[in-house]
Design an enzyme around this catalytic site. Sequence first.
Site, mmCIF file in Angstrom:
data_model
loop_
_atom_site.group_PDB
_atom_site.id
_atom_site.type_symbol
_atom_site.label_atom_id
_atom_site.label_comp_id
_atom_site.label_asym_id
_atom_site.label_seq_id
_atom_site.Cartn_x
_atom_site.Cartn_y
_atom_site.Cartn_z
ATOM 1 N N GLU A 138 -2.419 -2.813 -46.661
ATOM 2 C CA GLU A 138 -1.485 -3.089 -47.770
ATOM 3 C C GLU A 138 -1.205 -1.833 -48.597
ATOM 4 O O GLU A 138 -0.084 -1.601 -49.028
ATOM 5 C CB GLU A 138 -2.027 -4.217 -48.668
ATOM 6 C CG GLU A 138 -2.200 -5.557 -47.986
ATOM 7 C CD GLU A 138 -1.009 -5.984 -47.155
ATOM 8 O OE1 GLU A 138 0.133 -5.862 -47.623
ATOM 9 O OE2 GLU A 138 -1.211 -6.425 -46.018
ATOM 10 N N HIS A 141 1.407 0.127 -47.018
ATOM 11 C CA HIS A 141 2.751 -0.394 -47.319
ATOM 12 C C HIS A 141 3.270 0.186 -48.632
ATOM 13 O O HIS A 141 4.434 0.557 -48.741
ATOM 14 C CB HIS A 141 2.724 -1.915 -47.463
ATOM 15 C CG HIS A 141 2.895 -2.668 -46.182
ATOM 16 N ND1 HIS A 141 4.004 -2.546 -45.379
ATOM 17 C CD2 HIS A 141 2.102 -3.574 -45.564
ATOM 18 C CE1 HIS A 141 3.879 -3.341 -44.317
ATOM 19 N NE2 HIS A 141 2.722 -3.979 -44.404
HETATM 20 ZN ZN ZN Z 1 1.885 -5.328 -43.081
#
Ligand code: ZN
Length: 172
Positions: A138, A141
Site C-alpha cells: 500500500e 501505491h
Molecule cells: Zn495494490
Amino acid sequence: MSIIEIIQYPDPRLKLTATPVDSFDDDTKKMIDDMFDTHYDQKNCAALAHSQMAFNTPKRITVIDFSEEKNDPLCLVNPEIISKEGDTYTDEGCMSVPGGIIEKVHRAEIITVRALDKMGKPMEFKVDGFLAKCIQHELDHLNGVLFIDHISELKRQKADKRLNKLKRQERL
Ligand code: ZN
C-alpha cells in the site's frame, strides 16, 4: 455509503505520488468511510490505497482489513516505514492490476510503522507476516509504485501481453 471507482493499470494516475493529509475534518473522515465501503464491496480485497481510487487528489491514506468477518479495520494516514528487517519473497496481486495477475515480490519480513489514525492520533507499531507485506504494498501505491514494478523485465512483458490480450477480448 459511496463506492469509489478503483483505477486500473495502466492508467497514469497510478503513478502519482500521494500528498500528506494535513487536516482531519469531516471531509477526510467521509473519504476514509468511502474507502472502507469500497474495500468491503470488493471480493478478495485485503487493502486499498487512496491513490488507486478515483478521488480528485491522491492522499496518503490506506485502509486495510483482511479478517474473515471484515470487522478488523485498520486505517493508516501518512504512513511511514521507519525500519525493516529480513526478506520474504511471496505472491502478490492487486485490485488495480486486472486479469488475476499474481507475481512473487521481495519485501521486508518485519517492519516498524509510524502513522496517524483516522482521527489524527499518532501510532507506532512493529508487524510481520501478511500485514507487513500489505502495508509495504500500500505504501508503494502512495508513491506511485505497483507490485509489477518490482518484477523482472521478462515477467513484466509477459504480464503486459496477458493484459493486452484480455483488453482485446473485452472489446470483441
Ligand atoms: Zn495494490
